[in-house]
Enzyme design. Structure first.
Site, PDB file in Angstrom:
ATOM      1  N   GLY A 192      -5.422   3.790  -5.583  1.00 30.77           N
ATOM      2  CA  GLY A 192      -5.883   5.164  -5.418  1.00 30.77           C
ATOM      3  C   GLY A 192      -7.391   5.189  -5.237  1.00 30.77           C
ATOM      4  O   GLY A 192      -8.100   5.907  -5.935  1.00 30.77           O
ATOM      5  N   ARG A 193      -7.852   4.369  -4.301  1.00 32.02           N
ATOM      6  CA  ARG A 193      -9.304   4.282  -4.072  1.00 32.02           C
ATOM      7  C   ARG A 193      -9.782   5.457  -3.226  1.00 32.02           C
ATOM      8  O   ARG A 193      -9.022   6.080  -2.513  1.00 32.02           O
ATOM      9  CB  ARG A 193      -9.633   3.001  -3.288  1.00 32.02           C
ATOM     10  CG  ARG A 193      -9.315   1.753  -4.016  1.00 32.02           C
ATOM     11  CD  ARG A 193      -9.825   0.560  -3.200  1.00 32.02           C
ATOM     12  NE  ARG A 193      -9.282  -0.639  -3.768  1.00 32.02           N
ATOM     13  CZ  ARG A 193      -8.322  -1.354  -3.202  1.00 32.02           C
ATOM     14  NH1 ARG A 193      -7.814  -1.005  -2.044  1.00 32.02           N
ATOM     15  NH2 ARG A 193      -7.877  -2.443  -3.791  1.00 32.02           N
ATOM     16  N   LYS A 194     -11.080   5.671  -3.315  1.00 27.02           N
ATOM     17  CA  LYS A 194     -11.690   6.698  -2.438  1.00 27.02           C
ATOM     18  C   LYS A 194     -12.294   5.964  -1.238  1.00 27.02           C
ATOM     19  O   LYS A 194     -13.007   4.984  -1.402  1.00 27.02           O
ATOM     20  CB  LYS A 194     -12.817   7.438  -3.185  1.00 27.02           C
ATOM     21  CG  LYS A 194     -12.357   8.083  -4.493  1.00 27.02           C
ATOM     22  CD  LYS A 194     -11.867   9.508  -4.277  1.00 27.02           C
ATOM     23  CE  LYS A 194     -11.457  10.169  -5.578  1.00 27.02           C
ATOM     24  NZ  LYS A 194     -10.155   9.735  -6.103  1.00 27.02           N
ATOM     25  N   TYR A 217      -0.269  10.794 -10.654  1.00 21.36           N
ATOM     26  CA  TYR A 217       0.551  10.806 -11.866  1.00 21.36           C
ATOM     27  C   TYR A 217       0.358   9.482 -12.614  1.00 21.36           C
ATOM     28  O   TYR A 217       0.229   8.415 -11.994  1.00 21.36           O
ATOM     29  CB  TYR A 217       2.027  10.998 -11.524  1.00 21.36           C
ATOM     30  CG  TYR A 217       2.382  12.449 -11.321  1.00 21.36           C
ATOM     31  CD1 TYR A 217       2.858  13.205 -12.382  1.00 21.36           C
ATOM     32  CD2 TYR A 217       2.197  13.060 -10.083  1.00 21.36           C
ATOM     33  CE1 TYR A 217       3.179  14.552 -12.200  1.00 21.36           C
ATOM     34  CE2 TYR A 217       2.500  14.404  -9.895  1.00 21.36           C
ATOM     35  CZ  TYR A 217       2.986  15.140 -10.962  1.00 21.36           C
ATOM     36  OH  TYR A 217       3.286  16.462 -10.782  1.00 21.36           O
ATOM     37  N   THR A 238       3.823   0.674  -4.410  1.00 17.59           N
ATOM     38  CA  THR A 238       4.739  -0.262  -5.084  1.00 17.59           C
ATOM     39  C   THR A 238       4.336  -0.492  -6.544  1.00 17.59           C
ATOM     40  O   THR A 238       5.196  -0.614  -7.413  1.00 17.59           O
ATOM     41  CB  THR A 238       4.806  -1.611  -4.335  1.00 17.59           C
ATOM     42  OG1 THR A 238       3.478  -2.133  -4.231  1.00 17.59           O
ATOM     43  CG2 THR A 238       5.406  -1.471  -2.955  1.00 17.59           C
ATOM     44  N   THR A 239       3.024  -0.543  -6.808  1.00 19.01           N
ATOM     45  CA  THR A 239       2.586  -0.823  -8.187  1.00 19.01           C
ATOM     46  C   THR A 239       2.910   0.356  -9.093  1.00 19.01           C
ATOM     47  O   THR A 239       3.322   0.177 -10.249  1.00 19.01           O
ATOM     48  CB  THR A 239       1.066  -1.117  -8.223  1.00 19.01           C
ATOM     49  OG1 THR A 239       0.743  -1.970  -7.130  1.00 19.01           O
ATOM     50  CG2 THR A 239       0.643  -1.767  -9.523  1.00 19.01           C
ATOM     51  N   LYS A 254       0.795  -1.242   0.000  1.00 18.56           N
ATOM     52  CA  LYS A 254       0.000   0.000   0.000  1.00 18.56           C
ATOM     53  C   LYS A 254       0.824   1.287   0.000  1.00 18.56           C
ATOM     54  O   LYS A 254       0.301   2.367   0.258  1.00 18.56           O
ATOM     55  CB  LYS A 254      -0.988   0.062   1.204  1.00 18.56           C
ATOM     56  CG  LYS A 254      -1.872  -1.141   1.383  1.00 18.56           C
ATOM     57  CD  LYS A 254      -2.439  -1.703   0.114  1.00 18.56           C
ATOM     58  CE  LYS A 254      -3.372  -0.806  -0.658  1.00 18.56           C
ATOM     59  NZ  LYS A 254      -3.730  -1.405  -1.973  1.00 18.56           N
ATOM     60  N   THR A 255       2.092   1.177  -0.280  1.00 21.18           N
ATOM     61  CA  THR A 255       2.933   2.383  -0.245  1.00 21.18           C
ATOM     62  C   THR A 255       3.163   2.976  -1.639  1.00 21.18           C
ATOM     63  O   THR A 255       3.893   3.958  -1.780  1.00 21.18           O
ATOM     64  CB  THR A 255       4.302   2.049   0.388  1.00 21.18           C
ATOM     65  OG1 THR A 255       4.861   0.945  -0.334  1.00 21.18           O
ATOM     66  CG2 THR A 255       4.180   1.713   1.853  1.00 21.18           C
ATOM     67  N   SER A 271      -5.048   2.343   4.680  1.00 21.59           N
ATOM     68  CA  SER A 271      -5.191   1.968   3.270  1.00 21.59           C
ATOM     69  C   SER A 271      -5.318   0.445   3.144  1.00 21.59           C
ATOM     70  O   SER A 271      -6.139  -0.077   2.386  1.00 21.59           O
ATOM     71  CB  SER A 271      -3.975   2.474   2.482  1.00 21.59           C
ATOM     72  OG  SER A 271      -3.910   1.870   1.221  1.00 21.59           O
TER      73      SER A 271
HETATM   74  N1  LIG Z   1       0.630   7.123  -9.504  1.00 24.79           N
HETATM   75  C1  LIG Z   1      -0.158   6.433  -8.678  1.00 24.79           C
HETATM   76  N2  LIG Z   1      -1.306   5.881  -9.098  1.00 24.79           N
HETATM   77  C2  LIG Z   1      -2.094   5.196  -8.253  1.00 24.79           C
HETATM   78  N3  LIG Z   1      -1.808   4.987  -6.949  1.00 24.79           N
HETATM   79  C3  LIG Z   1      -0.674   5.516  -6.486  1.00 24.79           C
HETATM   80  C4  LIG Z   1       0.195   6.262  -7.326  1.00 24.79           C
HETATM   81  N4  LIG Z   1       1.243   6.661  -6.576  1.00 24.79           N
HETATM   82  C5  LIG Z   1       1.030   6.210  -5.356  1.00 24.79           C
HETATM   83  N5  LIG Z   1      -0.124   5.522  -5.273  1.00 24.79           N
HETATM   84  C6  LIG Z   1      -0.632   4.889  -4.059  1.00 24.79           C
HETATM   85  O1  LIG Z   1      -0.401   3.510  -4.174  1.00 24.79           O
HETATM   86  C7  LIG Z   1      -1.260   2.899  -3.231  1.00 24.79           C
HETATM   87  C8  LIG Z   1      -1.313   1.417  -3.525  1.00 24.79           C
HETATM   88  O2  LIG Z   1      -0.074   0.921  -3.158  1.00 24.79           O
HETATM   89  P1  LIG Z   1       0.506  -0.438  -3.707  1.00 24.79           P
HETATM   90  O3  LIG Z   1       0.526  -0.416  -5.168  1.00 24.79           O
HETATM   91  O4  LIG Z   1       1.802  -0.638  -3.016  1.00 24.79           O
HETATM   92  O5  LIG Z   1      -0.572  -1.460  -3.189  1.00 24.79           O
HETATM   93  S1  LIG Z   1      -0.423  -3.054  -3.130  1.00 24.79           S
HETATM   94  O6  LIG Z   1       0.312  -3.350  -1.941  1.00 24.79           O
HETATM   95  O7  LIG Z   1       0.258  -3.488  -4.344  1.00 24.79           O
HETATM   96  O8  LIG Z   1      -1.826  -3.520  -3.043  1.00 24.79           O
HETATM   97  C9  LIG Z   1      -2.558   3.621  -3.375  1.00 24.79           C
HETATM   98  O9  LIG Z   1      -3.171   3.580  -2.101  1.00 24.79           O
HETATM   99  P2  LIG Z   1      -4.730   3.895  -1.863  1.00 24.79           P
HETATM  100  O10 LIG Z   1      -4.882   5.349  -2.236  1.00 24.79           O
HETATM  101  O11 LIG Z   1      -4.962   3.673  -0.417  1.00 24.79           O
HETATM  102  O12 LIG Z   1      -5.490   2.973  -2.727  1.00 24.79           O
HETATM  103  C10 LIG Z   1      -2.144   5.032  -3.813  1.00 24.79           C
HETATM  104  O13 LIG Z   1      -2.320   5.975  -2.820  1.00 24.79           O
END
Ligand SMILES: Nc1ncnc2c1ncn2[C@@H]1O[C@H](COP(=O)(O)OS(=O)(=O)O)[C@@H](OP(=O)(O)O)[C@H]1O
Length: 482
Positions: free
Chosen positions: A430-432, A413, A213-214, A210-211, A308
């Site tokens: 990036g959920r609400k 971004y 990583t994706t 949730k930091t 998150s």
């Molecule tokens: N560019 C971009 N686009 C979308 N989301 C972004 C981006 N940069 C950071 N984030 C934040 O990434 C959070 C999801 O983290 P992860 O990808 O590490 O999640 S996971 O562990 O793989 O499920 C996700 O957390 P949530 O907002 O809680 O859904 C985002 O806040």
């Protein structure tokens, strides 16, 4: 306890040598370790082999550090060396002749091996039986000497029972630890010629979950000199090799997800599995296989990360998360239902950053670990990509300001595609969800206080600045607000 077994390789019936089923050895150790999967498959499916032995795990030397492991249902036992090789056919061939052999038995190396190894397994070759029966001489003399000069009780078991006994005595050895076959010359010689050690990552994004990583993974995948793993059918982009049962599938399984490089160092290979960061066994396993790999960690306010993650679990219809409020999860006590306690641990433990980082530091120098700050990744990803490329020493140095664009609809971004349009991550990123309630915020501030303080001290060793959220936490701490 000392157990002895003596095994020979062929023509056993002719020479009336006892043969044990379900035990076999591979010529010159090939395929046992480093593991050659087709051999284990055949052993298991065709011959029902249950146990084998090798001198090569984890390394030939020093002999007292040889260990056992279980792979694909085959128990691999550590084997000792008795000095009787295919070429040692007559006593005169032994190093130092018959006197040398007797010295080894009467207090020398062979005697000491038995003395210091709770379970000793020797292998000798048929040639030693077939000629002047050197093997029998060695073993009989050794046992007689042990009985005469020590009060050790000598026991023997057939190989399969011995395997069970071995892992009953050393259960911690059941799990293998994979090393890079090309890092040790003997392993490299035993590794099939058509295989390479090149299909292994140069760096790993280890999380935590949730930091972001994706997002980081997708940004890096756009770089022409960086290649990620192929997707896994089970976990999409995440291989989850070092932290799960996938590890027991072996090295071939892992390497198959990475492409063959055109030429050495032509591209950097990487993977990301967000559960690696806080898993206790992962740093040790990564260091054994990829000692030179660079490690990328992303950190954010652990309270926000926990929140998150909780919403991530609700999104995935986790019944406990759906039926328990965030506050009730994070404040669960020993009297709470076990499912809530499990959820609480999975929610909060990854955020004990200092504790996990220290574990990584037990296996990797700080200069091999790069910290990304999640807020910066969200708000200024081009800067993050800039310093990350420098850390990796990757060429060409790409200006990500041209490749990433803020998408007002997504609120993050996104990658600018070749046609100029942006490609954002899916709706699961990036959920609400509603903001954290103040009681939970207060509770988590206290919960993470000591850990965050430790983190602030630790960040200096990574050459990392203290992020704003942590400065804020420390300020509130000194002002006595929490
Ligand atoms: N560019 C971009 N686009 C979308 N989301 C972004 C981006 N940069 C950071 N984030 C934040 O990434 C959070 C999801 O983290 P992860 O990808 O590490 O999640 S996971 O562990 O793989 O499920 C996700 O957390 P949530 O907002 O809680 O859904 C985002 O806040």
């Amino acid at each position: 306890m000392v157990c002895l077994i003596c095994v020979c390789s062929s023509d056993e019936q002719e020479h009336k040598i006892p043969v044990y089923g379900q035990y076999t050895v591979a010529p010159h150790h090939s395929g046992v370790y480093p593991v050659h999967e087709p051999m284990y498959k055949m052993w298991k499916e065709v011959w029902g082999v249950k146990t084998t032995s090798t001198e090569e795990y984890p390394k030939l030397m020093p002999s007292w550090q040889r260990r056992g492991f279980i792979h694909s249902g085959v128990m691999v036992l550590p084997r000792q060396t008795c000095g009787l090789f295919t070429t040692t056919i007559f006593a005169s061939d032994y190093q130092g002749g018959l006197q040398g052999l007797d010295n080894a038995i009467q207090g020398g190396e062979t005697f000491q091996t038995l003395l210091t190894t709770p379970i000793s397994i020797f292998m000798t070759h048929l040639s030693n039986y077939g000629n002047d029966r050197l093997a029998l001489y060695m073993l009989e003399s050794l046992i007689r000497f042990m009985k005469c000069w020590t009060n050790l009780k000598l026991l023997t078991l057939p190989p399969v029972e011995l395997g069970f006994k071995y892992f009953e005595m050393f259960p911690q050895e059941k799990e293998p630890i994979w090393t890079n076959p090309c890092d040790y010359y003997r392993h490299k010689e035993l590794w099939p010629v058509n295989k390479t050690c090149d299909r292994l990552p140069d760096f790993i994004i280890v999380g935590p979950q949730k930091t972001g990583t994706t997002a980081l993974y997708s940004f890096l995948s756009r770089h022409s000199s960086l290649t990620s793993n192929k997707p896994s059918p089970k976990n999409f982009e995440e291989l989850q090799f070092f932290n799960s049962n996938n590890y027991y599938l072996g090295l071939d399984w892992y390497m198959d997800f990475f492409p063959q490089r055109n030429k050495p160092n032509s591209t950097f290979l990487f993977e990301k599995s967000a559960n690696y960061f806080d898993n206790e066994v992962v740093p040790k396993r990564v260091a054994a296989l990829l000692p030179r790999a660079k490690i990328v960690v992303i950190l954010m306010n652990p309270a926000k990360r926990a929140h998150s993650w909780y919403h991530h679990m609700r999104y995935h219809n986790d019944p406990t998360a759906l039926n328990t409020s965030f506050y009730d999860v994070i404040t669960a006590t020993k009297d709470s239902p076990s499912k809530v306690k499990t959820l609480q641990s999975r929610c909060l433990t990854p955020g004990l950053y200092a504790q996990h980082l220290v574990r990584w530091l037990d296996f990797f120098p700080a200069k091999q670990i790069h910290i990304v700050h999640s807020d910066e990744l969200k708000n200024d990803p081009a800067s993050v990509m800039d310093s990350l490329q420098k850390f990796l020493h990757v060429q060409p140095h790409v200006n990500y300001a041209r490749h990433l664009r803020y998408d007002p609809v997504k609120g993050f971004y996104c990658v600018v595609m070749d046609n100029g349009q942006t490609k954002c991550l899916g709706q699961s990123k990036g959920r609400k969800y509603p903001p954290m309630d103040s009681a939970s915020e207060h509770h988590l501030r206290r919960y993470y206080r000591k850990h965050n303080t430790n983190l602030s001290k630790l960040l200096a060793s990574f050459n990392s600045e203290v992020p704003d959220w942590l400065k804020q936490e420390l300020k509130e701490l000194t002002s006595g607000k929490s």
